[in-house]
Scaffold this active site. Structure first.
Site: not given
Length: 328
Positions: A153, A184, A266, A289, A298
């Site tokens: 990211r 995150k 990304r 994730h 994806y």
């Protein structure tokens, strides 16, 4: 189809209410008018006045709109207008319950993230700007290699320091060929760094500190040399906005058809790794994730790639349907 007279009167009273009492904008009133005309037409088709419409009617009309190609967002806006109308009818004592209250629009299909083709991604990563500032060229090349080669990211990229420390949000260990990033939810993860990215980073580190020679002595006496891996000419850490601008500019210079932003790299990383490995769980870990459902989008990108390959290469994909050439 003409609107039933009593329904017409009710609709007009409501529109007067939102126009004069609620003082809604003319554009909003015009949209409400169109939505209520649709509602009255549907009601007339099944032979019920607007005050007798039930939730089952609303659900049927929602299904009809959806099968007719109207988007979930468009249906949600129509339902919002209908819901407001029935709230008003309830206040007027004309209906006992709001038939739209618990009806929801179909969920809008989540758009696929934009990803580059493998050729375009390689073209961007391999690009070398002619007559460019060697310092900027080395920095920007290293940033692109990390974004595409590691799926970082942009916030993870800006947080990287040259060396590991207690205060570092992230850093790159070139000897181990890995990046330690803070993602995150303040979750740390380790991302492999490919040989091309390591090469680009080494080239950048050779020239990185040249920018510090132009920084005022007062600043240099403080925290400089900066800990940030990627910095501007003034020695300060690059912002996400600066990186977006540099990647966009570099993609246009590289001759790509559309401008590229860091998150597209990304997405491209995830799509290309999945195409090669089919390891969804591995891609989830590489991207950081929390839920695999986030990564599953994806697989749709991967299927698009396979479908295009089929259409381009398979002889059966070019056969016309119908006619006399069918199989026997």
């Amino acid at each position: 189809m003409a609107i039933h007279e009593s329904d017409d009167a009710l609709v007009q009273r409501y529109l007067d209410h939102v126009r004069f009492e609620k003082r809604l904008a003319a554009r909003t009133v015009a949209l409400y008018t169109l939505d209520l005309e649709k509602l009255a037409t549907h009601a007339a088709q099944v032979g019920v006045p607007l005050t007798a419409v039930e939730a089952s009617h609303i659900r049927r009309w929602v299904a009809q709109m959806h099968s007719g190609g109207r988007s979930g967002r468009g249906i949600a806006l129509i339902l919002s207008g209908w819901r407001g109308f029935y709230i008003w009818l309830g206040r007027e004592g004309l209906v006992a319950a709001n038939p739209v209250l618990d009806v929801r629009a179909p969920k809008a299909a989540k758009p696929l993230p934009k990803a580059l083709s493998v050729d375009d991604a390689v073209q961007l990563a391999s690009f070398q700007a002619a007559d460019a500032d060697p310092w900027l060229e080395a920095r920007d090349a290293a940033m692109v290699e990390l974004l595409y080669g590691g799926g970082l990211r942009v916030a993870e990229l800006t947080g990287l320091d040259v060396q590991a420390s207690a205060a570092a949000r992230g850093w790159v260990d070139l000897a181990a060929a890995e990046a330690h990033v803070l993602g995150k939810g303040s979750k740390r993860r380790i991302v492999p760094v490919g040989a091309k990215a390591v090469q680009a980073l080494r080239a950048w580190l050779l020239v990185r500190d040249q920018a510090l020679s132009g920084v005022p002595a007062a600043a240099a006496a403080g925290a400089l040399p900066q800990a940030a891996l990627f910095m501007g000419r003034n020695g300060t850490r690059l912002t996400a906005q600066s990186i977006w601008q540099r990647v966009r500019q570099r993609s246009l210079q590289a001759g790509l058809a559309a401008p590229v932003h860091p998150h597209m790299l990304r997405h491209s990383f995830a799509s290309h790794v999945l195409q090669s490995s089919s390891d969804l769980r591995g891609v989830q870990e590489l991207l950081g994730h929390a839920n695999i459902s986030t990564t599953q989008i994806y697989t749709r990108l991967d299927f698009q790639h396979l479908a295009k390959a089929y259409d381009a290469a398979h002889p059966r994909a070019h056969l016309k349907t119908g006619g006399s050439g069918g199989s026997k």
